[in-house]
Scaffold this active site. Structure first.
Site, PDB file in Angstrom:
ATOM      1  N   SER A   1      18.636  56.286  21.181  1.00 22.69           N
ATOM      2  CA  SER A   1      19.053  57.169  20.087  1.00 22.69           C
ATOM      3  C   SER A   1      18.761  56.644  18.689  1.00 22.69           C
ATOM      4  O   SER A   1      18.954  57.378  17.716  1.00 22.69           O
ATOM      5  CB  SER A   1      20.546  57.479  20.208  1.00 22.69           C
ATOM      6  OG  SER A   1      20.767  58.520  21.137  1.00 22.69           O
TER       7      SER A   1
ATOM      8  N   LYS B   1      16.681  58.697  16.299  1.00 23.73           N
ATOM      9  CA  LYS B   1      17.240  59.740  15.428  1.00 23.73           C
ATOM     10  C   LYS B   1      17.093  59.373  13.949  1.00 23.73           C
ATOM     11  O   LYS B   1      17.087  60.257  13.090  1.00 23.73           O
ATOM     12  CB  LYS B   1      18.710  59.990  15.766  1.00 23.73           C
ATOM     13  CG  LYS B   1      18.942  60.663  17.114  1.00 23.73           C
ATOM     14  CD  LYS B   1      20.429  60.936  17.333  1.00 23.73           C
ATOM     15  CE  LYS B   1      20.707  61.714  18.611  1.00 23.73           C
ATOM     16  NZ  LYS B   1      20.598  60.907  19.818  1.00 23.73           N
TER      17      LYS B   1
ATOM     18  N   SER C   1      25.631  60.827  16.960  1.00 32.84           N
ATOM     19  CA  SER C   1      24.466  60.776  17.853  1.00 32.84           C
ATOM     20  C   SER C   1      24.283  62.125  18.543  1.00 32.84           C
ATOM     21  O   SER C   1      24.209  62.226  19.765  1.00 32.84           O
ATOM     22  CB  SER C   1      24.609  59.652  18.885  1.00 32.84           C
ATOM     23  OG  SER C   1      23.345  59.311  19.419  1.00 32.84           O
TER      24      SER C   1
END
Length: 491
Positions: free
Chosen positions: A137, A140, A327
């Site tokens: 993640s 991102k 997230s």
């Protein structure tokens, strides 16, 4: 009003993180405008989210006592030291601190690192910094930066309702806003009903249009509680429970469910819906204003649909902060597709990946070996380097690039907010609580952490630590926390 200096902003961020631990903030939600909206949302509540496929974490040890609400500020205002007074960085000392921590067995056999002074862009420490790794993640950060760069922080995502030329069909058109919620959908239906009645229509067909997005709706991982089918029209990210972050059961048909709910709201507002909602491509000819069968006479071009009502998402700055703090996979995929649309690429997984890469290239970032297979980090084919992540964070700290500031303000605060709420609570990592702001990354066998930290002498450092082939998040995550916390003691 002039843009505040990054150093002052970061000092306020860290001090705010400590204050949030003392007082539960309930007045503002994640879509409240102004700075630090994501931090104000559920600041004291742990939250899970993002690409979490590993087993749930073991029960955390008892949390340390929160500071008293009356405690004074613990950080002086940061400032950008003049070149003559700025420390050289002492890379040898920093290496002596980080090398033993980076060798922690919990990080597995594959680990890379980059630490950069954001004031100068100088790399203070690197270990395989240019090696492409699976970021989970932490990708991102790239997704959000690309969207902010391409669209600007004030961009809002629309959801619209239009009427056919004869007024007998209305079409609900998705613009790619996964944050559309029942309340906004209700207001959109009320506005639509008023507009229809003003035109003398109280009975219509309902079509819904998801054609803005292309390609498969399902992520390559398949149906998953971490991500709904990626479609241009959905309500509450397709969640089937009352959650607003983290894993949740998801509907298999977010667009159809949203259209069905909209039909019910229109009915309640006094507009009769004939038949069941249909996708615009499946609707009868009059649903789109298309001419009936040919009669030998050239048909006139169909009139453009008449606008009836529209609703917009929160500004992109707020969406960006939420994406990072919690997230949020659904938002990340939506922002990647918004970037694709801005760059005139197909709004698909492939088109979004190309658009994100092209936008980052225009920022002059080190993209060797980078791959953006999705916007969320759920795809193991994603590749970024530690050097790319620290370069992104450094760009976001640049006073000349205020549009990228939400990349920093959206990062979770260690020990207090978002996906870091339950971390930095065991010594020696407690040294980073309130000072470390970072994006987490977790897939089975992959653990990453990238963000910023305020040092003892008032500098803002960007860091990225990427670990692969890890055996357990219970060992890898504390090791990453110790690495970032160690930076807080540098001076």
């Amino acid at each position: 009003m002039p843009e505040p200096r990054m150093w002052q902003l970061t000092a306020g961020s860290a001090a705010l993180g400590l204050a949030l631990a003392a007082v539960a903030v309930t007045a503002a939600g994640p879509w409240d405008t102004g700075q630090r909206t994501a931090e104000r949302a559920r600041a004291a509540a742990p939250a899970t989210g993002g690409a979490h496929h590993a087993p749930p974490p073991a029960p955390a040890p008892p949390r340390r006592p929160a500071p008293a609400p009356s405690a004074p500020g613990v950080l002086p205002a940061l400032h950008a030291p003049a070149a003559a007074e700025r420390p050289a960085g002492r890379p040898a000392d920093l290496a002596a601190t980080l090398v033993p921590l980076l060798a922690d067995p919990g990080l597995g056999p594959l680990r890379t690192a980059s630490v950069v002074d954001t004031a100068t862009g100088t790399q203070l420490y690197g270990e395989g910094a240019g090696t492409p790794m699976t970021p989970a993640s932490t990708v991102k950060i790239a997704t959000v930066a690309a969207a902010l760069s391409a669209l600007g922080p004030d961009h809002r995502i629309p959801t619209t309702v239009t009427a056919s030329a004869d007024g007998r069909t209305v079409t609900l058109t998705g613009g790619g806003d996964p944050t559309l919620d029942p309340a906004r959908l209700g207001r959109l239906a009320a506005d639509t009903a008023r507009a229809l009645k003003a035109r003398g229509h109280t009975s219509v067909r309902l079509a819904y249009d998801t054609s803005l997005y292309e390609g498969p709706e399902l992520h390559p991982i398949g149906p998953n509680e971490n991500l709904a089918p990626v479609t241009a029209l959905m309500t509450s990210e397709g969640r089937l429970d009352k959650s607003d972050s983290g894993p949740a059961p998801r509907t298999a048909d977010p667009a159809g469910d949203t259209a069905t709910a909209f039909a019910g709201l229109l009915t309640a507002a006094g507009v009769k819906i004939t038949g069941a909602p249909a996708r615009a491509t499946d609707a009868p000819a009059e649903a789109t204003g298309a001419p009936a069968e040919a009669t030998g006479t050239p048909a006139a071009a169909p009139k453009a649909p008449a606008p009836l009502a529209r609703t917009h998402s929160a500004p992109l700055a707020d969406l960006a902060e939420r994406t990072l703090t919690h997230s949020d996979n659904d938002l990340a995929e939506a922002l990647a597709r918004q970037t694709a649309l801005a760059r005139e690429q197909p709004a698909s997984f492939d088109g979004a990946g190309k658009a994100v890469r092209d936008e980052l290239a225009e920022l002059g970032l080190p993209l060797a070996g980078a791959r953006f297979a999705d916007g969320s980090g759920l795809d193991r084919r994603d590749r970024v380097s530690a050097a790319l992540l620290t370069a992104l964070l450094t760009r976001a700290a640049d006073p000349a690039r205020p549009a990228l500031r939400p990349v920093l303000t959206g990062l979770p605060v260690g020990g207090f907010t978002g996906t870091l709420a339950g971390r930095f609570d065991t010594a020696p990592a407690t040294a980073g609580a309130g000072l470390v702001r970072a994006k987490t990354g977790t897939l089975t066998g992959v653990n990453t952490l990238a963000g910023t930290v305020v040092t003892a002498d008032g500098r803002l450092l960007a860091f990225a630590f990427l670990a692969g082939s890890t055996l357990s998040p219970y060992e890898a995550q504390p090791a990453l926390d110790r690495l970032s916390a160690a930076l807080a003691g540098q001076g």
